[in-house]
Design a protein around this motif. Structure first.
Motif, short mmCIF file in Angstrom:
data_model
loop_
_atom_site.label_atom_id
_atom_site.label_comp_id
_atom_site.label_asym_id
_atom_site.label_seq_id
_atom_site.Cartn_x
_atom_site.Cartn_y
_atom_site.Cartn_z
N TYR A 39 0.08 2.19 -1.70
CA TYR A 39 1.40 1.43 -1.29
C TYR A 39 1.39 0.41 -0.26
O TYR A 39 2.02 -0.72 -0.50
CB TYR A 39 2.44 2.56 -0.97
CG TYR A 39 3.92 2.00 -0.85
CD1 TYR A 39 4.45 2.06 -2.20
CD2 TYR A 39 4.38 1.54 0.14
CE1 TYR A 39 5.73 1.52 -2.40
CE2 TYR A 39 5.91 1.09 0.10
CZ TYR A 39 6.57 1.00 -1.14
OH TYR A 39 7.84 0.67 -1.32
N GLN A 40 0.63 0.60 0.87
CA GLN A 40 0.32 -0.51 1.73
C GLN A 40 -0.03 -1.83 1.05
O GLN A 40 0.05 -2.84 1.41
CB GLN A 40 -0.60 -0.12 2.96
CG GLN A 40 -0.76 -0.98 3.98
CD GLN A 40 -1.53 -0.43 5.07
OE1 GLN A 40 -2.55 0.19 5.01
NE2 GLN A 40 -1.36 -1.06 6.33
N TYR A 49 0.11 -2.70 -2.06
CA TYR A 49 1.20 -2.90 -2.98
C TYR A 49 2.33 -3.99 -2.17
O TYR A 49 2.30 -5.02 -2.48
CB TYR A 49 2.07 -1.72 -3.50
CG TYR A 49 3.55 -2.34 -3.66
CD1 TYR A 49 3.50 -3.01 -4.91
CD2 TYR A 49 4.59 -1.87 -3.05
CE1 TYR A 49 4.92 -3.09 -5.48
CE2 TYR A 49 5.81 -1.93 -3.65
CZ TYR A 49 5.87 -2.76 -4.52
OH TYR A 49 7.35 -3.24 -4.81
N GLU A 50 2.54 -3.38 -1.00
CA GLU A 50 3.32 -4.42 -0.20
C GLU A 50 2.69 -5.56 0.38
O GLU A 50 3.41 -6.55 0.44
CB GLU A 50 3.61 -3.45 1.17
CG GLU A 50 4.74 -2.39 1.16
CD GLU A 50 5.43 -2.02 2.13
OE1 GLU A 50 6.83 -2.04 2.25
OE2 GLU A 50 4.88 -1.52 3.39
N GLU A 51 1.41 -5.44 0.94
CA GLU A 51 0.69 -6.65 1.00
C GLU A 51 0.61 -7.85 -0.12
O GLU A 51 0.86 -8.87 0.14
CB GLU A 51 -0.73 -6.35 1.65
CG GLU A 51 -0.42 -5.58 3.10
CD GLU A 51 -2.24 -5.06 3.30
OE1 GLU A 51 -2.82 -5.15 2.64
OE2 GLU A 51 -1.98 -4.58 4.38
N SER A 97 3.95 -9.56 -1.09
CA SER A 97 4.50 -10.29 -0.36
C SER A 97 3.73 -11.77 0.01
O SER A 97 3.91 -12.46 1.13
CB SER A 97 4.92 -9.47 1.14
OG SER A 97 3.56 -8.99 1.71
N THR A 124 5.93 4.52 4.20
CA THR A 124 5.80 3.20 5.04
C THR A 124 5.32 3.49 6.32
O THR A 124 4.71 2.67 6.91
CB THR A 124 6.86 2.34 4.84
OG1 THR A 124 8.23 2.91 5.34
CG2 THR A 124 7.05 1.50 3.19
#
Length: 371
Positions: A240-241, A243-245, A248, A315
């Motif tokens: 998920y980290q 994914y977030e990176e 964005s 998160t």
């Protein structure tokens, strides 16, 4: 009325998909009831699920007789039967798809697992399956092998929505996201409406714990045993980290401005295998916005009965999750070896189920034809 636990998950940004489909589930109304009562907004299938479904010969007897009379062989028949089930499920979920602008209401169908190492054949079959189901809310499922990466990009480039499956490692997940963006960039160049394209990346969870916990048991020290049941969640949290990176980035912002939808992480293999672990572990500990959790019915019912949903549990857990993987490495558990083994085993399991399905169907067709 919606179940309060499944409603809490939905409110936290988690889309609940059922990891199962069968003709009986469609005809009996049980799938419709799960949509109504348990916040189910999509379905995933795989060769093992269809093999189990077709064990119920009664539900498929009439169609098998028709296909036998038409002279179809097992390979032709299996595509017809499974695509019919998926099309019917797509129709059932059509109102959900419309209400969510195509984000949910999705039903997945997988390419022949024997093609997982064959790029061109996977692309051709993805297009064939898409045409066969002929529903806007279908997702074509492609394994995240090295050979599958180009197939993922090319299928998206053709304007076909994709579920990328059998992802075990963070490195491969990054490559999947890159393939997704390459596909969208090509789709845009090809004149496709990016807002109509959707994708999920199916990151497998419980199988990671099964393999790593066996290695920890073999090590047998207190430090090793204390890490059991932690690797699967930690691996997914770090995905998920990623994914977030990735979503964005400047590269993504260009696609988003053109109307593209982010590829959501989907937690797969969420049925807990170890009875010593909480049966809703891979639900409550992987609660995060813009995710999908595809659950076997047993896990879904456990979630509805007693899951404690506390909002985002992902998160804030990046440092803790990195520490778990570091501790595993210090004990000599090779992450790269584990994920490579799981990919091979996952493909072997799906191929075995597919071959068994073809064998059983061939026998049913011969019987129906009076041979």
């Amino acid at each position: 009325m919606s179940n309060p636990n499944t409603q809490a998950l939905s409110d936290a940004g988690v889309s609940i998909w059922l990891d199962d489909l069968s003709r009986e589930r469609l005809s009996s109304g049980s799938l419709a009831a799960l949509i109504e009562e348990k916040n189910v907004v999509g379905v995933t299938t795989n060769p093992s699920i269809f093999h189990a479904a077709l064990q119920d010969g009664e539900s498929y007897a009439a169609q098998v007789s028709e296909l036998a009379a038409a002279g179809m062989d097992a390979e032709q028949a299996v595509f017809k039967i499974t695509s019919d089930d998926v099309a019917a499920a797509c129709d059932l979920f059509a109102p959900v798809a419309a209400a969510s602008n195509g984000v949910d209401g999705r039903v997945s169908i997988e390419v022949d697992p024997r093609l997982a190492r064959k790029t061109a054949e996977t692309i051709a079959e993805a297009k064939e399956l898409h045409a066969l189901v002929n529903r806007e809310n279908v997702l074509i499922k492609i394994p995240a092998t090295v050979e599958g990466l180009e197939a993922i990009a090319e299928t998206l480039a053709a304007g076909i929505s994709v579920n990328v499956t059998l992802i075990f490692s963070l490195e491969r997940y990054r490559a999947v996201i890159n393939a997704f963006m390459v596909g969208l960039e090509s789709a845009k160049a090809n004149g496709h409406d990016l807002s109509k394209l959707h994708s999920v990346a199916s990151f497998f969870v419980s199988r990671v714990d099964t393999e790593i916990d066996a290695r920890l048991n073999a090590i047998g020290t207190d430090a090793a045993l204390a890490l059991r049941g932690k690797a699967g969640v930690a691996n997914a949290v770090l995905a998920y980290q990623v994914y977030e990176e990735s979503f964005s980035s400047e590269r993504w912002s260009v696609l988003a401005a053109a109307g593209a939808n982010a590829q959501r992480p989907l937690w797969a293999s969420t049925g807990v295998k170890d009875p010593a672990l909480p049966d809703t572990l891979y639900v409550t500990e992987l609660c995060a916005p813009n995710t999908v959790n595809t659950m076997p019915e047993k896990t879904l019912l456990a979630t509805a009965d007693h899951a404690v949903v506390t909002g985002d549990t992902v998160t804030g857990a990046y440092a803790k999750s990195n520490a778990v993987l570091d501790e595993l490495a210090a004990l000599g558990v090779s992450y790269n070896d584990v994920v490579a083994k799981l990919e091979v085993e996952g493909l072997e399991k799906f191929e075995a189920s597919w071959n068994e399905l073809l064998t059983d169907l061939a026998a049913s067709l011969a019987k129906a034809a009076g041979k």
